[in-house]
Design a protein around this motif. Structure first.
Motif, mmCIF file in Angstrom:
data_model
loop_
_atom_site.group_PDB
_atom_site.id
_atom_site.type_symbol
_atom_site.label_atom_id
_atom_site.label_comp_id
_atom_site.label_asym_id
_atom_site.label_seq_id
_atom_site.Cartn_x
_atom_site.Cartn_y
_atom_site.Cartn_z
ATOM 1 N N ASN A 20 34.179 45.503 38.140
ATOM 2 C CA ASN A 20 34.939 46.158 37.072
ATOM 3 C C ASN A 20 35.490 47.499 37.558
ATOM 4 O O ASN A 20 35.217 47.936 38.670
ATOM 5 C CB ASN A 20 34.089 46.310 35.811
ATOM 6 N N LYS A 76 47.403 49.823 35.827
ATOM 7 C CA LYS A 76 47.456 48.359 35.809
ATOM 8 C C LYS A 76 46.351 47.765 36.680
ATOM 9 O O LYS A 76 45.680 46.807 36.296
ATOM 10 C CB LYS A 76 48.825 47.875 36.270
ATOM 11 N N MET A 77 46.133 48.338 37.855
ATOM 12 C CA MET A 77 45.084 47.853 38.736
ATOM 13 C C MET A 77 43.714 47.993 38.080
ATOM 14 O O MET A 77 42.897 47.078 38.139
ATOM 15 C CB MET A 77 45.112 48.626 40.066
ATOM 16 N N ASN A 80 43.421 45.363 35.482
ATOM 17 C CA ASN A 80 43.317 44.047 36.117
ATOM 18 C C ASN A 80 41.896 43.812 36.636
ATOM 19 O O ASN A 80 41.369 42.701 36.527
ATOM 20 C CB ASN A 80 44.328 43.900 37.256
ATOM 21 N N GLU A 82 39.222 45.062 35.303
ATOM 22 C CA GLU A 82 38.444 44.785 34.088
ATOM 23 C C GLU A 82 38.644 43.346 33.624
ATOM 24 O O GLU A 82 37.684 42.657 33.288
ATOM 25 C CB GLU A 82 38.858 45.740 32.955
ATOM 26 N N ALA A 83 39.895 42.908 33.601
ATOM 27 C CA ALA A 83 40.208 41.549 33.135
ATOM 28 C C ALA A 83 39.575 40.505 34.048
ATOM 29 O O ALA A 83 38.986 39.525 33.568
ATOM 30 C CB ALA A 83 41.712 41.354 33.046
ATOM 31 N N ASP A 84 39.693 40.699 35.358
ATOM 32 C CA ASP A 84 39.097 39.745 36.300
ATOM 33 C C ASP A 84 37.579 39.701 36.153
ATOM 34 O O ASP A 84 36.968 38.628 36.188
ATOM 35 C CB ASP A 84 39.460 40.098 37.741
ATOM 36 N N THR A 87 36.735 37.909 32.905
ATOM 37 C CA THR A 87 37.018 36.485 33.071
ATOM 38 C C THR A 87 35.893 35.822 33.850
ATOM 39 O O THR A 87 35.395 34.753 33.477
ATOM 40 C CB THR A 87 38.363 36.282 33.809
#
Length: 100
Positions: A20, A76-77, A80, A82-84, A87
């Motif tokens: 994260n 954005k990175m 991203n 966090e999202a990865d 997921t």
């Protein structure tokens, strides 16, 4: 056409677990020889806020903007990452649920 690999499957193939934004920030601070207290001063927040983030707390839009202004890291990175990470966590929970 081949199906798309899930993040969990990709992790197994590469042996790299998604991290994260907080863990990324912790590594960044280490490379810059900055303590959490020093980072908090630079970010204009409490040291406990930085500590909470590096220990896995959720990244907020406000904190992402502060990190970008202070250290030049891409918003954005950060999101991203966090999202990865989320997921990957969800896929792992789903995998565990299917095995039960």
């Amino acid at each position: 056409m081949d199906r798309e690999l899930t993040l969990s499957e990709l992790t197994q193939l590469t042996n790299v677990t998604p991290r994260n934004a907080g863990l990324f920030l912790a590594d960044f601070l280490t490379r810059k020889s900055l303590s959490e207290n020093q980072a908090a001063q630079t970010l204009g927040c409490a040291a406990s806020t930085v500590n909470r983030l590096v220990k896995g707390g959720d990244l907020t839009a406000d904190m992402a903007a502060k990190i970008h202004r202070a250290f030049g890291l891409s918003i954005k990175m950060l999101f991203n990452l966090e999202a990865d990470y989320k997921t990957y966590q969800a896929e792992e929970k789903l995998k565990g649920h299917q095995a039960a």
